[in-house]
Write a protein that holds these residues in place. Structure first.
Motif, PDB file in Angstrom:
ATOM      1  N   LYS A 179       0.848  -1.197   0.000  1.00 44.98           N
ATOM      2  CA  LYS A 179       0.000   0.000   0.000  1.00 44.98           C
ATOM      3  C   LYS A 179       0.883   1.246   0.000  1.00 44.98           C
ATOM      4  CE  LYS A 179      -3.700   2.466   2.417  1.00 44.98           C
ATOM      5  NZ  LYS A 179      -4.459   2.710   1.164  1.00 44.98           N
ATOM      6  N   SER A 180       0.755   2.037  -1.052  1.00 43.02           N
ATOM      7  CA  SER A 180       1.502   3.302  -1.164  1.00 43.02           C
ATOM      8  C   SER A 180       2.994   3.103  -0.949  1.00 43.02           C
ATOM      9  CB  SER A 180       0.951   4.334  -0.167  1.00 43.02           C
ATOM     10  OG  SER A 180      -0.411   4.579  -0.401  1.00 43.02           O
ATOM     11  N   GLY A 181       3.533   2.019  -1.490  1.00 44.33           N
ATOM     12  CA  GLY A 181       4.960   1.765  -1.381  1.00 44.33           C
ATOM     13  C   GLY A 181       5.397   1.140  -0.083  1.00 44.33           C
ATOM     14  N   VAL A 182       4.454   0.798   0.801  1.00 43.44           N
ATOM     15  CA  VAL A 182       4.771   0.204   2.094  1.00 43.44           C
ATOM     16  C   VAL A 182       4.218  -1.220   2.131  1.00 43.44           C
ATOM     17  CG1 VAL A 182       4.484   0.360   4.596  1.00 43.44           C
ATOM     18  CG2 VAL A 182       4.708   2.458   3.224  1.00 43.44           C
ATOM     19  N   TRP A 183       5.055  -2.184   2.530  1.00 45.87           N
ATOM     20  CA  TRP A 183       4.653  -3.581   2.604  1.00 45.87           C
ATOM     21  C   TRP A 183       4.121  -3.909   3.993  1.00 45.87           C
ATOM     22  CZ3 TRP A 183       4.079  -6.871  -1.332  1.00 45.87           C
ATOM     23  CH2 TRP A 183       4.738  -6.602  -2.534  1.00 45.87           C
ATOM     24  N   TYR A 184       2.998  -4.635   4.027  1.00 45.06           N
ATOM     25  CA  TYR A 184       2.389  -5.084   5.276  1.00 45.06           C
ATOM     26  C   TYR A 184       2.213  -6.603   5.230  1.00 45.06           C
ATOM     27  CZ  TYR A 184       1.242  -0.172   6.093  1.00 45.06           C
ATOM     28  OH  TYR A 184       1.324   1.187   6.286  1.00 45.06           O
ATOM     29  N   LEU A 185       2.438  -7.238   6.375  1.00 41.80           N
ATOM     30  CA  LEU A 185       2.232  -8.677   6.524  1.00 41.80           C
ATOM     31  C   LEU A 185       0.950  -8.915   7.307  1.00 41.80           C
ATOM     32  CD1 LEU A 185       3.418 -11.631   6.323  1.00 41.80           C
ATOM     33  CD2 LEU A 185       4.313 -11.218   8.631  1.00 41.80           C
ATOM     34  N   VAL A 186       0.061  -9.723   6.752  1.00 42.51           N
ATOM     35  CA  VAL A 186      -1.151 -10.144   7.452  1.00 42.51           C
ATOM     36  C   VAL A 186      -0.887 -11.547   7.980  1.00 42.51           C
ATOM     37  CG1 VAL A 186      -3.606 -10.657   7.241  1.00 42.51           C
ATOM     38  CG2 VAL A 186      -2.612  -8.727   5.981  1.00 42.51           C
TER      39      VAL A 186
END
Length: 339
Positions: A179-186
């Motif tokens: 999202k918007s160049g930022v990686w998130y781990l679910v």
């Protein structure tokens, strides 16, 4: 010498037609000398590669020659989704697989469709990070890709915003979101599902524990629900503001889109000078003060009183600071330097 790279050279010539050795080297990330050596080895292997000398020349395959060696490896099949998204693919550690998968995909297409696909790829480019900031470093992102695909738990040390700031967790990764160049781990942690900013992972180690990702888990649906819940928890108050015409134009570059939508939906004229009044959501007095100060003289807080006072106090501190600096510059040393 990699047989896989020789195949990539072959498929590159098959999909692109005539190419210089320098062009091949740049495409595959090798030296020009290595490209020449690979071309010579293809010729030695009986592949009809010939050189066209002179300006605009290069290497190409004999007309009508095509290889059927287009089978993809498991890694290349994974990378196929990112075949025209080199930035995210590189973040995930899939850059070489993306290059090989794209070449094989193009080589397998009929000439007309191949040319159309290349024309389309040439006019679209994805640059995921937002303006005014550097891309975040996420060194453990490839490890999480492996964990997601192999369904292995990961032991992490994570830095969060509240105390204690550094915590240890065993995560069962369900998916990754950009999202918007930022990686998130679910990931599942104990008996719940949570979201983690990958750049805030201080350490990560794959464990021996295997897990089953729930068959009914929908990553896209979870993320939409997460965002809705995040916004509901983030904005707990409201403020009434006045905006100049210039302030309204500057709004999208200085505040989150939720505030822009709120202004658009509640704006009312407050005079003949183009100023408007609107109601916006707020996270906290301090946070709202920081965001609205970006608009300078083009915004005025009407309510609540504590936010209006916070704005006034901050502006007063700034005025005193800059007033003192101006006085020192006027009466100080001949060079005008502040001591």
């Amino acid at each position: 010498m990699s047989a896989g790279r020789l195949l990539s050279v072959l498929l590159l010539l098959q999909s692109r037609g005539r190419m210089s050795a320098r062009g091949i080297a740049e495409e595959l990330g090798v030296s020009v000398r290595t490209a020449y050596r690979d071309l010579a080895r293809l010729q030695d292997a009986g592949v009809p590669v010939y050189a066209e000398p002179g300006r605009g020349g290069g290497y190409q395959l004999l007309d009508g020659y095509r290889t059927r060696l287009t089978g993809m490896s498991e890694g290349e099949a994974r990378a196929l989704l990112f075949a025209w998204l080199p930035g995210p693919a590189a973040d995930l550690g899939l850059a070489p697989e993306v290059t090989a998968a794209r070449l094989k995909l193009l080589a397998a297409l009929p000439t007309g469709l191949r040319e159309e696909a290349m024309r389309t790829a040439a006019v679209f480019h994805l640059d995921a990070p937002g303006w005014y900031r550097e891309p975040e470093q996420a060194p453990y992102l490839p490890l999480f890709v492996d964990a997601v695909l192999t369904q292995r738990a990961v032991d992490v040390r994570y830095r969060r915003w509240r105390a204690p700031q550094e915590v240890d967790r065993r995560l069962r990764p369900y998916g990754l979101v950009l999202k918007s160049g930022v990686w998130y781990l679910v990931a599942a942690v104990k008996d719940r599902i949570a979201t983690y900013r990958v750049s805030q992972v201080l350490d990560a180690v794959l464990s021996d524990e295997r897990f089953d990702r729930p068959a009914d888990f929908d990553l896209g649906a979870y993320w939409t629900s997460y965002l809705d819940d995040f916004l509901a928890r983030r904005y707990t108050g409201t403020a009434t503001i006045r905006l100049s015409p210039r302030g309204r134009r500057r709004l999208p570059d200085n505040v989150p889109p939720e505030l822009v939508r709120a202004v658009d939906s509640t704006a009312t004229a407050v005079g003949d000078d183009g100023w408007i009044a609107a109601v916006i959501p707020t996270e906290s007095t301090a946070h709202a003060c920081g965001e609205l100060l970006r608009l300078g003289v083009d915004v005025e807080v009407v309510a609540p009183a504590e936010l209006r006072q916070a704005m006034a106090d901050t502006v007063g501190v700034l005025a005193r600071a800059y007033g003192s600096a101006r006085a020192v510059q006027t009466t100080g040393s001949p060079t005008g330097e502040i001591e």
